[in-house]
Design an enzyme around this catalytic site. Sequence first.
Site, PDB file in Angstrom:
ATOM      1  CD  GLU B 278      69.381  -1.072  40.787  1.00  0.00           C
ATOM      2  OE1 GLU B 278      69.997  -1.522  40.252  1.00  0.00           O
ATOM      3  OE2 GLU B 278      67.999  -1.292  40.755  1.00  0.00           O
ATOM      4  CD  GLU B 281      70.113   5.012  38.888  1.00  0.00           C
ATOM      5  OE1 GLU B 281      70.532   3.972  39.080  1.00  0.00           O
ATOM      6  OE2 GLU B 281      69.703   5.665  37.645  1.00  0.00           O
ATOM      7  CB  CYS B 304      69.667  -7.003  37.679  1.00  0.00           C
ATOM      8  SG  CYS B 304      69.877  -5.762  38.890  1.00  0.00           S
ATOM      9  CB  SER B 324      68.329   1.589  37.719  1.00  0.00           C
ATOM     10  OG  SER B 324      69.638   1.704  38.219  1.00  0.00           O
ATOM     11  CE  LYS B 363      72.171 -11.035  33.700  1.00  0.00           C
ATOM     12  NZ  LYS B 363      72.311  -9.752  34.001  1.00  0.00           N
ATOM     13  CD  GLU B 366      73.373  -7.387  31.120  1.00  0.00           C
ATOM     14  OE1 GLU B 366      72.537  -6.720  31.443  1.00  0.00           O
ATOM     15  OE2 GLU B 366      73.972  -8.524  31.573  1.00  0.00           O
ATOM     16  CD  GLU B 371      75.084  -0.714  24.756  1.00  0.00           C
ATOM     17  OE1 GLU B 371      75.215  -1.061  23.630  1.00  0.00           O
ATOM     18  OE2 GLU B 371      74.059  -0.980  25.342  1.00  0.00           O
ATOM     19  CB  CYS B 520      68.091 -15.264  38.286  1.00  0.00           C
ATOM     20  SG  CYS B 520      67.984 -13.316  38.238  1.00  0.00           S
TER      21      CYS B 520
END
Lengths: 176, 590
Positions: B278, B281, B304, B324, B363, B366, B371, B520
């Site tokens: 990141e 990036e 994230c 990102s 999560k 996710e 994908e 978190c």
Amino acid sequence: MNKESVCAACSCERELDQEQLVDRLNEILVEYKFKDGGLIPALQIAQGLFGYLPEHVLRHIATEMNKPYSEVAGVVGFYSFFSTQPRGENVIKVCLGTACYVRGGKQVLDSIKKELSIDVGETTSDKVFTLEVARCFGACGLAPAIMINDDVHQRVKPARIKQIIAPYYANKLEEA
Amino acid sequence: MINLTIDNTPFRVNKGTTVLEACKQAGINIPTLCYLEKIQAIGACRVCLVEIDGIKDLVASCVMPASEGMKIHTNNNRVREARKVVVELLLSEHEGDCKTCDRNEDCELQNIAHDLGIKELRYEGAKAPRYQDHSTVGLVRNSAKCISCRRCVTVCTETQSVSALFPQSRGFKTTIGPAFGHGLNTVTCVQCGQCAAVCPVGAISENDQTAEVWAALDNPALTVVVQTAPAIRAALGECFGMEPGTLVTGKMTTALRRMGFDAIFDTNFSADLTIMEEGTELLTRLKKALVDGEQVALPMFTSCSPGWIQFMEYYYPDMLPNLSTCKSPQQMMGAMVKTYYARKIGKKPEEIFMVSIMPCTAKKFEAARAEMNSSGAQDVDIVLTTRELGKMITQAGLDFQSLEDSKMDAPLGLGSGAADIFANTGGVMEAALRTAYELVTGRELPFENLHVAPVAGLEGIKEASIKIEGTLPAWSFLEGVTAKVAVVHSLGNARKLVERIRAGEAEYHFVEVMTCPGGCISGGGQPRITTDEVRKKRIAAIYAEDEGKTLRKSHENEAVAKLYEEFLGAPLGHLSHELLHTKYYAKERI
């Protein structure tokens, strides 16, 4: 409140197809979109246009007014005036407020249920009548009272139900 | 100041204090159900009743302002009996299946009933409307256990600005949920689980997937690998009666090993990897903008937090290029375990069962995204919340508090202090700055103890700017540039900031977003109930974990350097692109 918004069973818009109804709704929503407290009048008008509040209309209103769909549905579910089921051409409301209840409103309701073979909240298969209950039309002195569309019928006796609803069938026949 | 008496004892409290708060200051705990400190005080549940001289009826103390001369009675027979009746009536319509309820022994209603001395149910009534919602992989709802306290509605609407939940219908028939009893999958729910985090009863919980993990552990054909997120180590102890903010990294590792996991890895490792990807990036985007004059999406947002990702997909699809492209640390770990590590141990991706322990319900969603299968199999098979892990440790018969400490496994068990602080708001930004600044200038980030103080703490929207001077030759285009960053937590704050950016009222290079308030450490899967006090304790523990390490910068993680050397090549290289980066999809708002 304009007539369009209160006349749930109004047939004047019936000739418009769904697409035209949505166009019409959009024109009206312009006025209520950014108004605080605009949701309820917008829903009333939509119900006037469509006869009831189908889900696609509610989603449309939520998107257009930038309101969460869950909230729009919550408001619709809270007020008994709103209906998410298609309604008949005539809406019968039986008052079960205290005075009407004490003077036999419940028996009147039972008699209508029997006559039309439907329960509260349902619509007859020929789509002529929808049956609802209500709380007080302000006609307590003449209890028990029922409303059919905008007409108030007072001191209703269960035995007279057939006679009271007959003219509304007649309207149907005339139209045909 | 206001003078009042509580149970015949005089007290002084600040003006604007409610009766409930005044009593708390006086050391009296009044039972509450719908009340949630700083979030909701609506007097709906009527459990917090008190008697006030001169007022005929009992009043709900959570919404009653304290006033001069007020005489409050919190503990007389009338008050005790009234609270009891209120709770008995709630119980009369509650699906009282405590024995098999997820919240047994962790239920506010059960606790209050116990504390009030309710030994029998005097009222028998109709039960609350019953429908269950299993439509999402993250969350499960059961309306029969709902007490309509509206905490979830307020959190979903006000804290998160998602408004997936709303009271539907009215009176006894009221249910809390999306429109017309539909599932959460029909609305813009991002599965953050903050509703589950504040639910006082068992009406909203994470989707329990512990059975699938036990089954995998029993299956000799599978190599079962586990990763644990940084936020777990500061909260798991609470499942075993330990103080919030007790660090249990070593005990947790031992517990996982004793439960039979074949390898225990640290999401901190992949958090360090995230920083490498990141950070590169971000610098690449800046170079494109400043040197090549290319149109690039700035500010760049962190990626994230899966709730935030879905929030963007629903609400701001035109800004997806600002996210990102880095996968979250959880997914990077999954992809590395099923490729790099799989190769090391001579296994195929499908022979490895990857479990994540996360503080998060989103999560779960996710990991299940279609994908997320760049290894050829689903990169992460099952995600468990901190609470689910707590239950599994208990089921395993382990006496958690007496477990010895142990270390996670090599090579993916090594993480820096910069990775630890991914657990709290401001942490990802600080970790990124520790690395990016040093990469660009060759010098350490010029903040005391490496902490970027302006972006730490529980304020909703935080900003910082850092002037870059004395750059290394490769980064001379950044000489004299003032890097502007922002940090937000909770989606409500994120929405405010995004709107400001869209209106041109704010300009940044880099923005960290965490879905949950505090980050978190108070995710939807953490032990309940998370107040600001608990948040602060967990955050303090995380910073202590960071400061206790010699390795405090992601780019100094040797295991990450080795991964690049042996396998990936360089950050943003071809293999990184394949395995560590992802795409986002605009979703229709429903």
